[in-house]
Design an enzyme around this catalytic site. Structure first.
Site, PDB file in Angstrom:
ATOM      1  N   GLU A  83       4.493 -18.478  13.015  1.00  6.77           N
ATOM      2  CA  GLU A  83       3.125 -18.573  12.514  1.00  6.77           C
ATOM      3  C   GLU A  83       3.069 -19.616  11.404  1.00  6.77           C
ATOM      4  O   GLU A  83       2.163 -19.626  10.595  1.00  6.77           O
ATOM      5  CB  GLU A  83       2.562 -17.221  12.084  1.00  6.77           C
ATOM      6  N   CYS A 120       3.260 -11.830  13.330  1.00 10.29           N
ATOM      7  CA  CYS A 120       4.691 -11.493  13.303  1.00 10.29           C
ATOM      8  C   CYS A 120       5.193 -10.901  14.615  1.00 10.29           C
ATOM      9  O   CYS A 120       6.403 -10.821  14.825  1.00 10.29           O
ATOM     10  CB  CYS A 120       4.982 -10.512  12.165  1.00 10.29           C
ATOM     11  N   HIS A 244       9.149  -3.687  12.156  1.00 10.81           N
ATOM     12  CA  HIS A 244       8.753  -4.938  11.501  1.00 10.81           C
ATOM     13  C   HIS A 244       8.767  -4.673   9.989  1.00 10.81           C
ATOM     14  O   HIS A 244       8.153  -3.703   9.528  1.00 10.81           O
ATOM     15  CB  HIS A 244       7.357  -5.355  11.968  1.00 10.81           C
TER      16      HIS A 244
HETATM   17  N1  COA Z   1       7.849   0.925 -10.293  1.00 13.46           N
HETATM   18  C1  COA Z   1       7.887   1.451  -9.043  1.00 13.46           C
HETATM   19  N2  COA Z   1       6.957   1.145  -8.084  1.00 13.46           N
HETATM   20  C2  COA Z   1       5.961   0.293  -8.406  1.00 13.46           C
HETATM   21  C3  COA Z   1       5.866  -0.279  -9.696  1.00 13.46           C
HETATM   22  C4  COA Z   1       6.867   0.070 -10.660  1.00 13.46           C
HETATM   23  N3  COA Z   1       6.856  -0.431 -11.889  1.00 13.46           N
HETATM   24  N4  COA Z   1       4.780  -1.080  -9.725  1.00 13.46           N
HETATM   25  C5  COA Z   1       4.209  -1.013  -8.493  1.00 13.46           C
HETATM   26  N5  COA Z   1       4.924  -0.185  -7.703  1.00 13.46           N
HETATM   27  C6  COA Z   1       4.677   0.161  -6.306  1.00 13.46           C
HETATM   28  C7  COA Z   1       3.221   0.476  -6.016  1.00 13.46           C
HETATM   29  O1  COA Z   1       2.916   1.826  -6.277  1.00 13.46           O
HETATM   30  C8  COA Z   1       3.147   0.118  -4.539  1.00 13.46           C
HETATM   31  O2  COA Z   1       3.716   1.171  -3.765  1.00 13.46           O
HETATM   32  P1  COA Z   1       2.806   2.062  -2.798  1.00 13.46           P
HETATM   33  O3  COA Z   1       2.138   1.098  -1.837  1.00 13.46           O
HETATM   34  O4  COA Z   1       3.786   2.934  -2.114  1.00 13.46           O
HETATM   35  O5  COA Z   1       1.841   2.755  -3.675  1.00 13.46           O
HETATM   36  C9  COA Z   1       4.093  -1.069  -4.411  1.00 13.46           C
HETATM   37  O6  COA Z   1       4.957  -1.002  -5.547  1.00 13.46           O
HETATM   38  C10 COA Z   1       3.406  -2.431  -4.425  1.00 13.46           C
HETATM   39  O7  COA Z   1       2.622  -2.491  -5.589  1.00 13.46           O
HETATM   40  P2  COA Z   1       1.138  -3.050  -5.520  1.00 13.46           P
HETATM   41  O8  COA Z   1       0.553  -2.953  -6.862  1.00 13.46           O
HETATM   42  O9  COA Z   1       0.408  -2.402  -4.381  1.00 13.46           O
HETATM   43  O10 COA Z   1       1.452  -4.570  -5.165  1.00 13.46           O
HETATM   44  P3  COA Z   1       0.477  -5.746  -4.821  1.00 13.46           P
HETATM   45  O11 COA Z   1      -0.899  -5.560  -5.320  1.00 13.46           O
HETATM   46  O12 COA Z   1       1.192  -6.974  -5.276  1.00 13.46           O
HETATM   47  O13 COA Z   1       0.370  -5.752  -3.213  1.00 13.46           O
HETATM   48  C11 COA Z   1       1.128  -6.196  -1.006  1.00 13.46           C
HETATM   49  C12 COA Z   1       1.458  -5.570  -2.380  1.00 13.46           C
HETATM   50  C13 COA Z   1       2.235  -5.861  -0.052  1.00 13.46           C
HETATM   51  C14 COA Z   1      -0.189  -5.621  -0.494  1.00 13.46           C
HETATM   52  C15 COA Z   1       1.009  -7.731  -1.206  1.00 13.46           C
HETATM   53  O14 COA Z   1       2.251  -8.232  -1.614  1.00 13.46           O
HETATM   54  C16 COA Z   1       0.581  -8.472   0.037  1.00 13.46           C
HETATM   55  O15 COA Z   1      -0.610  -8.694   0.227  1.00 13.46           O
HETATM   56  N6  COA Z   1       1.558  -8.900   0.924  1.00 13.46           N
HETATM   57  C17 COA Z   1       1.255  -9.666   2.120  1.00 13.46           C
HETATM   58  C18 COA Z   1       0.722  -8.826   3.257  1.00 13.46           C
HETATM   59  C19 COA Z   1       1.733  -7.908   3.848  1.00 13.46           C
HETATM   60  O16 COA Z   1       2.917  -8.105   3.740  1.00 13.46           O
HETATM   61  N7  COA Z   1       1.235  -6.860   4.526  1.00 13.46           N
HETATM   62  C20 COA Z   1       2.084  -5.875   5.170  1.00 13.46           C
HETATM   63  C21 COA Z   1       1.669  -5.543   6.568  1.00 13.46           C
HETATM   64  S1  COA Z   1       2.076  -6.839   7.696  1.00 13.46           S
END
Ligand code: COA
Length: 446
Positions: A83, A120, A244
């Protein structure tokens, strides 16, 4: 019936490493535990200045062909799943074939080449295409080369920046494979979704939180669809369940959902009933929201049971080891999850021949697919040939400033070409500048 599946595989990681807890989190003003514990990631692989999806794919493919003693005449098709393509017409497989023809005495003119796109899940779809081609008897004894290669970069400042990565997986699909036989049974969950897309742009538009929910919804459909052809399942049917893995935290959610689904109506559900009750059934509720709330409560309880945790440690945790060090490889991601599991089995002397894996792929936009794979007798020799640990050890660690520079190098709008490579190219294909028609050019560096 002829058996068809993965005969061999090779992995190539981008040669740079960004430490997420040590380097990235402080620069973002974030807690390193968000990465290490929340997302489950320690570092991301990045392509060096001379690397891209073509070089990474060609390097993995070349190692694979050399190790198996194969010539171009042995390969009847080359499918690239990506992609991150930079050309809307000429497929990446032609660029990769061009690279390989620089180092072989013969060519791939006889080979059917293509490029697969569905976020993916395209890597798994390319396996499908190869499988169908062989099962249809059109392969004339030849194998297919499937290459999943991606540079998973997000725009600077996007939430997805936390889950970047770059690398390639090359797989040889053959009759009578040494590694894994693919099941004819498959399950699908597919719907028109806008969780992650790149409408004529390099970096994705992504609704990260929604993409997590869409992944789970499509995976649930694919599981039901798979069960409708395979019959009901039991967790002990599968040695490992590679998912995945955009980041290991995603798999934590998906595995729990999968386990809950699979144990329904099995003795495991009955055994757990005294501890956490039976799973809620929709017919026992007046409305959907009360039912879903009850499912959430049951799932939270299920997660804490010894039974679930033991299964997770045995069947899921080993699939995450490479991902924790490299981040998201998009099309290659489920394939490194499978490789991590097999590596774990080899390292712990687990007897795997004849055992089955349940492989769960996903692509945004969105589609999930589930199929089973049966481990073949040559698996250990194959897996012990992998060099991924040595490659990971040799990666060059980048500082945050270096990360910013390398992100610019791979940004198609900037193409900052004055940045030197951080590593010295040796025995690998490298990007070597632009041709007259705007094509990217490659050479093999001795
Ligand atoms: N200690 C422990 N865990 C922590 C933490 C800390 N200090 N701070 C955050 N976390 C956890 C959050 O609770 C969350 O876990 P949960 O989803 O089980 O609740 C996780 O870490 C991620 O934190 P979050 O604040 O949600 O991160 P983010 O706003 O940066 O978003 C994604 C994370 C994955 C949504 C973002 O990186 C993204 O958009 N990625 C691309 C899309 C993707 O990969 N999608 C997946 C499906 S294909």
């Amino acid at each position: 019936m002829v058996t068809v599946g993965i005969d061999a595989l090779e992995i190539h990681t981008g040669k740079l490493a960004l430490d997420l807890g040590e380097t990235f989190a402080p620069a973002q003003g974030e807690d390193p535990d968000k990465y290490r514990k929340g997302l489950g990631l320690y570092s991301s692989s990045f392509p060096d200045a001379h690397e891209d999806i073509v070089t990474m794919g060609a390097n993995a493919a070349y190692r694979l062909l050399k190790r198996k003693g194969l010539e171009p005449a042995d390969i009847g098709r080359i499918d690239v799943a990506t992609e991150s393509a930079f050309d809307n017409s000429k497929p990446v497989s032609t660029y990769i074939a061009g690279c390989l023809e620089q180092v072989f005495d013969s060519n791939f003119h006889h080979a059917n080449k293509g490029e697969r796109k569905f976020a993916c899940i395209a890597g798994t779809q390319s396996l499908d295409d190869a499988y169908n081609w062989i099962r249809a008897g059109r392969n004339r004894g030849r194998s297919a080369l499937v290459i999943a290669t991606d540079t998973a970069l997000y725009a600077r400042g996007d939430a997805g920046e936390a889950t970047q990565g770059a690398g390639a997986v090359a797989m040889l699909i053959s009759e009578d494979p040494s590694l894994l036989e693919l099941s004819p049974e498959q399950g699908f969950g597919s719907a028109d979704e806008t969780d992650f897309l790149k409408p004529n742009q390099q970096f994705p538009s992504v609704d990260g939180k929604r993409s997590v929910q869409v992944y789970l919804a499509r995976m649930r459909e694919a599981l039901s669809d798979f069960e409708s052809v395979s019959g009901s399942m039991h967790p002990d049917d599968f040695a490992y369940v590679p998912f995945h893995t955009p980041f290991p935290g995603m798999v934590r959610k998906a595995a729990l959902l999968g386990y809950r689904h699979i144990i329904r109506e099995t003795p495991i559900e009955a055994e757990l009933a005294s501890e956490i009750g039976r799973q809620p059934r929709p017919e026992a509720f007046d409305d959907e929201s009360t039912y879903l709330e009850a499912v959430r409560e049951y799932t939270d309880e299920l997660k804490t049971t010894d039974r679930y945790q033991q299964w997770y440690e045995a069947a899921i945790e080993p699939t995450l080891s490479i991902s924790r060090s490299v981040g998201n490889w998009y099309t290659g991601s489920v394939h490194i999850a499978r490789a991590s599991a097999l590596k774990h089995a080899a390292e712990t002397d687990r007897q795997l021949t004849g055992k089955r894996l349940l492989v769960a792929s996903y692509g945004s936009g969105a589609q999930a697919e589930i199929h089973a794979e049966t481990v073949q007798s040559g698996w250990q020799e194959e897996i012990e040939s992998l060099t991924i640990d040595e490659q990971l050890d040799k990666r060059h660690d980048i500082s945050f400033e270096e990360y910013e520079r390398i992100h610019d190098v791979h940004n198609h709008d900037l193409s900052a070409s004055d940045v030197d490579s951080f590593t010295e190219p040796a025995d690998e294909f490298i990007f070597d500048g632009w041709g007259e028609m705007g094509e990217r050019q490659y050479t093999y560096a001795e």
